[in-house]
Scaffold this motif. Structure first.
Motif, PDB file in Angstrom:
ATOM      1  N   TRP A 117       0.829  -1.212   0.000  1.00  0.00           N
ATOM      2  CA  TRP A 117       0.000   0.000   0.000  1.00  0.00           C
ATOM      3  C   TRP A 117       0.860   1.259   0.000  1.00  0.00           C
ATOM      4  CZ3 TRP A 117      -5.063  -0.840  -0.705  1.00  0.00           C
ATOM      5  CH2 TRP A 117      -5.571  -2.108  -0.360  1.00  0.00           C
ATOM      6  N   ALA A 118       0.278   2.350  -0.499  1.00  0.00           N
ATOM      7  CA  ALA A 118       0.869   3.680  -0.357  1.00  0.00           C
ATOM      8  C   ALA A 118      -0.259   4.652  -0.095  1.00  0.00           C
ATOM      9  CB  ALA A 118       1.641   4.072  -1.616  1.00  0.00           C
ATOM     10  N   GLU A 119       0.092   5.876   0.302  1.00  0.00           N
ATOM     11  CA  GLU A 119      -0.939   6.879   0.574  1.00  0.00           C
ATOM     12  C   GLU A 119      -0.640   8.170  -0.152  1.00  0.00           C
ATOM     13  OE1 GLU A 119      -2.715   7.602   4.203  1.00  0.00           O
ATOM     14  OE2 GLU A 119      -2.659   5.528   4.894  1.00  0.00           O
ATOM     15  N   HIS A 120      -1.677   8.694  -0.812  1.00  0.00           N
ATOM     16  CA  HIS A 120      -1.637  10.055  -1.352  1.00  0.00           C
ATOM     17  C   HIS A 120      -3.083  10.528  -1.368  1.00  0.00           C
ATOM     18  CE1 HIS A 120      -0.374  13.565  -3.593  1.00  0.00           C
ATOM     19  NE2 HIS A 120      -1.368  13.352  -4.440  1.00  0.00           N
ATOM     20  N   GLY A 121      -3.453  11.286  -0.337  1.00  0.00           N
ATOM     21  CA  GLY A 121      -4.865  11.648  -0.185  1.00  0.00           C
ATOM     22  C   GLY A 121      -5.676  10.517   0.418  1.00  0.00           C
ATOM     23  N   GLU A 122      -5.431   9.306  -0.037  1.00  0.00           N
ATOM     24  CA  GLU A 122      -6.096   8.103   0.477  1.00  0.00           C
ATOM     25  C   GLU A 122      -5.176   6.909   0.215  1.00  0.00           C
ATOM     26  OE1 GLU A 122      -9.680   7.427  -1.714  1.00  0.00           O
ATOM     27  OE2 GLU A 122      -8.668   7.503  -3.649  1.00  0.00           O
ATOM     28  N   ARG A 123      -5.530   5.788   0.809  1.00  0.00           N
ATOM     29  CA  ARG A 123      -4.720   4.583   0.631  1.00  0.00           C
ATOM     30  C   ARG A 123      -5.021   3.962  -0.738  1.00  0.00           C
ATOM     31  NH1 ARG A 123      -4.379  -0.986   4.141  1.00  0.00           N
ATOM     32  NH2 ARG A 123      -6.352  -1.443   3.129  1.00  0.00           N
ATOM     33  N   PHE A 124      -3.978   3.501  -1.415  1.00  0.00           N
ATOM     34  CA  PHE A 124      -4.180   2.837  -2.714  1.00  0.00           C
ATOM     35  C   PHE A 124      -3.141   1.728  -2.881  1.00  0.00           C
ATOM     36  CE2 PHE A 124      -1.099   6.187  -3.531  1.00  0.00           C
ATOM     37  CZ  PHE A 124      -0.173   5.569  -4.364  1.00  0.00           C
ATOM     38  N   VAL A 125      -3.368   0.881  -3.868  1.00  0.00           N
ATOM     39  CA  VAL A 125      -2.477  -0.254  -4.128  1.00  0.00           C
ATOM     40  C   VAL A 125      -1.233   0.247  -4.868  1.00  0.00           C
ATOM     41  CG1 VAL A 125      -2.249  -2.464  -5.320  1.00  0.00           C
ATOM     42  CG2 VAL A 125      -4.412  -1.874  -4.198  1.00  0.00           C
ATOM     43  N   ALA A 126      -0.082   0.117  -4.212  1.00  0.00           N
ATOM     44  CA  ALA A 126       1.188   0.539  -4.827  1.00  0.00           C
ATOM     45  C   ALA A 126       1.835  -0.605  -5.595  1.00  0.00           C
ATOM     46  CB  ALA A 126       2.149   1.038  -3.756  1.00  0.00           C
ATOM     47  N   ALA A 127       1.538  -1.838  -5.168  1.00  0.00           N
ATOM     48  CA  ALA A 127       2.081  -3.021  -5.853  1.00  0.00           C
ATOM     49  C   ALA A 127       1.271  -4.235  -5.420  1.00  0.00           C
ATOM     50  CB  ALA A 127       3.552  -3.228  -5.513  1.00  0.00           C
ATOM     51  N   VAL A 128       1.320  -5.256  -6.259  1.00  0.00           N
ATOM     52  CA  VAL A 128       0.640  -6.504  -5.912  1.00  0.00           C
ATOM     53  C   VAL A 128       1.463  -7.674  -6.437  1.00  0.00           C
ATOM     54  CG1 VAL A 128      -0.862  -6.418  -7.952  1.00  0.00           C
ATOM     55  CG2 VAL A 128      -1.564  -7.763  -5.996  1.00  0.00           C
ATOM     56  N   GLU A 129       1.510  -8.732  -5.637  1.00  0.00           N
ATOM     57  CA  GLU A 129       2.167  -9.985  -6.031  1.00  0.00           C
ATOM     58  C   GLU A 129       1.113 -11.080  -5.876  1.00  0.00           C
ATOM     59  OE1 GLU A 129       6.223 -10.136  -3.940  1.00  0.00           O
ATOM     60  OE2 GLU A 129       5.336  -8.281  -3.202  1.00  0.00           O
ATOM     61  N   ARG A 130       0.795 -11.725  -6.993  1.00  0.00           N
ATOM     62  CA  ARG A 130      -0.263 -12.750  -6.960  1.00  0.00           C
ATOM     63  C   ARG A 130       0.105 -13.856  -7.928  1.00  0.00           C
ATOM     64  NH1 ARG A 130      -5.728 -13.400  -9.213  1.00  0.00           N
ATOM     65  NH2 ARG A 130      -7.157 -14.068  -7.578  1.00  0.00           N
ATOM     66  N   GLY A 131       0.630 -14.949  -7.388  1.00  0.00           N
ATOM     67  CA  GLY A 131       1.053 -16.058  -8.244  1.00  0.00           C
ATOM     68  C   GLY A 131       2.156 -15.615  -9.195  1.00  0.00           C
ATOM     69  N   LEU A 132       1.911 -15.778 -10.486  1.00  0.00           N
ATOM     70  CA  LEU A 132       2.914 -15.450 -11.508  1.00  0.00           C
ATOM     71  C   LEU A 132       2.944 -13.966 -11.840  1.00  0.00           C
ATOM     72  CD1 LEU A 132       1.838 -18.337 -13.871  1.00  0.00           C
ATOM     73  CD2 LEU A 132       3.994 -18.259 -12.616  1.00  0.00           C
ATOM     74  N   VAL A 133       1.986 -13.226 -11.285  1.00  0.00           N
ATOM     75  CA  VAL A 133       1.832 -11.815 -11.667  1.00  0.00           C
ATOM     76  C   VAL A 133       2.386 -10.902 -10.583  1.00  0.00           C
ATOM     77  CG1 VAL A 133       0.170 -10.020 -12.290  1.00  0.00           C
ATOM     78  CG2 VAL A 133      -0.229 -12.401 -12.985  1.00  0.00           C
ATOM     79  N   SER A 134       3.281 -10.004 -10.995  1.00  0.00           N
ATOM     80  CA  SER A 134       3.752  -8.926 -10.127  1.00  0.00           C
ATOM     81  C   SER A 134       3.424  -7.618 -10.831  1.00  0.00           C
ATOM     82  CB  SER A 134       5.264  -9.013  -9.911  1.00  0.00           C
ATOM     83  OG  SER A 134       5.624 -10.256  -9.359  1.00  0.00           O
ATOM     84  N   ALA A 135       3.121  -6.585 -10.064  1.00  0.00           N
ATOM     85  CA  ALA A 135       2.777  -5.317 -10.693  1.00  0.00           C
ATOM     86  C   ALA A 135       3.058  -4.175  -9.733  1.00  0.00           C
ATOM     87  CB  ALA A 135       1.301  -5.311 -11.098  1.00  0.00           C
ATOM     88  N   THR A 136       3.530  -3.055 -10.291  1.00  0.00           N
ATOM     89  CA  THR A 136       3.811  -1.866  -9.483  1.00  0.00           C
ATOM     90  C   THR A 136       3.149  -0.646 -10.098  1.00  0.00           C
ATOM     91  OG1 THR A 136       5.865  -1.281 -10.660  1.00  0.00           O
ATOM     92  CG2 THR A 136       6.068  -2.817  -8.818  1.00  0.00           C
ATOM     93  N   GLN A 137       2.499   0.163  -9.249  1.00  0.00           N
ATOM     94  CA  GLN A 137       1.920   1.420  -9.723  1.00  0.00           C
ATOM     95  C   GLN A 137       3.038   2.441  -9.981  1.00  0.00           C
ATOM     96  OE1 GLN A 137      -1.490   2.563 -10.458  1.00  0.00           O
ATOM     97  NE2 GLN A 137       0.022   3.927 -11.353  1.00  0.00           N
ATOM     98  N   PHE A 138       4.082   2.373  -9.180  1.00  0.00           N
ATOM     99  CA  PHE A 138       5.228   3.276  -9.363  1.00  0.00           C
ATOM    100  C   PHE A 138       6.131   2.767 -10.487  1.00  0.00           C
ATOM    101  CE2 PHE A 138       6.142   0.269  -5.929  1.00  0.00           C
ATOM    102  CZ  PHE A 138       7.285  -0.335  -6.406  1.00  0.00           C
ATOM    103  N   HIS A 139       7.122   3.579 -10.817  1.00  0.00           N
ATOM    104  CA  HIS A 139       8.071   3.229 -11.879  1.00  0.00           C
ATOM    105  C   HIS A 139       9.385   2.730 -11.261  1.00  0.00           C
ATOM    106  CE1 HIS A 139       6.030   4.901 -15.446  1.00  0.00           C
ATOM    107  NE2 HIS A 139       5.510   5.763 -14.596  1.00  0.00           N
ATOM    108  N   PRO A 140       9.631   1.407 -11.214  1.00  0.00           N
ATOM    109  CA  PRO A 140      10.912   0.946 -10.685  1.00  0.00           C
ATOM    110  C   PRO A 140      12.087   1.457 -11.513  1.00  0.00           C
ATOM    111  CG  PRO A 140       9.598  -0.912 -11.495  1.00  0.00           C
ATOM    112  CD  PRO A 140       8.732   0.299 -11.538  1.00  0.00           C
ATOM    113  N   GLU A 141      11.860   1.609 -12.831  1.00  0.00           N
ATOM    114  CA  GLU A 141      12.954   2.035 -13.708  1.00  0.00           C
ATOM    115  C   GLU A 141      13.341   3.498 -13.495  1.00  0.00           C
ATOM    116  OE1 GLU A 141       9.352   3.317 -16.074  1.00  0.00           O
ATOM    117  OE2 GLU A 141       9.850   1.798 -14.570  1.00  0.00           O
ATOM    118  N   LYS A 142      12.502   4.249 -12.742  1.00  0.00           N
ATOM    119  CA  LYS A 142      12.834   5.653 -12.429  1.00  0.00           C
ATOM    120  C   LYS A 142      13.110   5.825 -10.944  1.00  0.00           C
ATOM    121  CE  LYS A 142       9.915   7.593 -16.072  1.00  0.00           C
ATOM    122  NZ  LYS A 142       8.676   8.343 -16.342  1.00  0.00           N
TER     123      LYS A 142
END
Length: 201
Positions: free
Chosen positions: A160-185
């Motif tokens: 989780w992360a917060e900006h105004g409210e709590r939101f999903v910053a990343a998720v790991e679920r089985g074979l799927v990983s995902a990030t709302q932020f930019h790891p490359e930056k």
């Protein structure tokens, strides 16, 4: 053995910076719209910037929906970044218009309610126990965000992360990983996260 990673080129996303960041941590990276390569690579990265609907149109234009389904059926991992994360969910709502997503992850992308939008800049995150992506990272580690829409609820190991409210910053679920932020930056922190992901391939 060097992991072979495809960065999917659907006409949306910071492809070269994703490529450079992955090469920095030891991946053999190809940037391509070739869905056969996307299915067969050790790891697939789905980047995306801008609007949800435009990103989905680009993915559907190259047959990525079928390729991603085939890849997951073959037990091969993928990483979604920014709008590339958002399109993995069931749907996205922008300006009152709902667009169907890839449906790989449960949840909806909706406007972020915050005094200042977009949420742009560095922010800390709160990963769950057992996270692979964030293993060993300090609580004050910061990642680079640029977005006005977010997922507020989903399944899996949710960071989780917060900006105004709590939101999903990343998720790991089985074979799927995902990030709302930019790891490359996100400098060294982003490089560490990508390194952790490569180790799962």
């Amino acid at each position: 053995m060097t992991p072979k990673v495809v960065v999917l080129d659907s006409g949306s996303g910071n492809l070269r910076s994703a490529q450079r960041a992955l090469e920095r941590v030891g991946a053999d990276v190809t940037v391509t719209a070739d869905t056969t390569a996307a299915v067969e690579a050790d790891g697939l990265v789905v980047p995306g910037v801008g609007a949800f609907a435009a990103c989905m149109a680009g993915l559907d234009g190259i047959g990525a929906r079928e390729a991603i389904a085939e890849r997951l059926a073959a037990q091969r991992p993928l990483l979604g970044i920014c709008v590339g994360m958002q399109v993995l969910f069931d749907a996205g709502v922008e300006h009152g218009v709902e667009t169907k997503g890839l449906g790989v992850l449960p949840g909806r992308v909706e406007p972020l309610h915050a005094p200042v939008l977009p949420h742009m800049g560095w922010n800390t995150v709160t990963p769950p126990e057992g996270s692979t992506l964030f293993a060993g990272m300090d609580a004050d580690t910061r990642f680079y965000f640029v977005h006005s829409y977010a997922v507020h609820d989903t399944d899996g190991l949710v960071t989780w992360a917060e900006h105004g409210e709590r939101f999903v910053a990343a998720v790991e679920r089985g074979l799927v990983s995902a990030t709302q932020f930019h790891p490359e930056k996100s400098g060294d922190a982003g490089a560490t996260l990508l390194e952790h992901w490569l180790r799962t391939l």
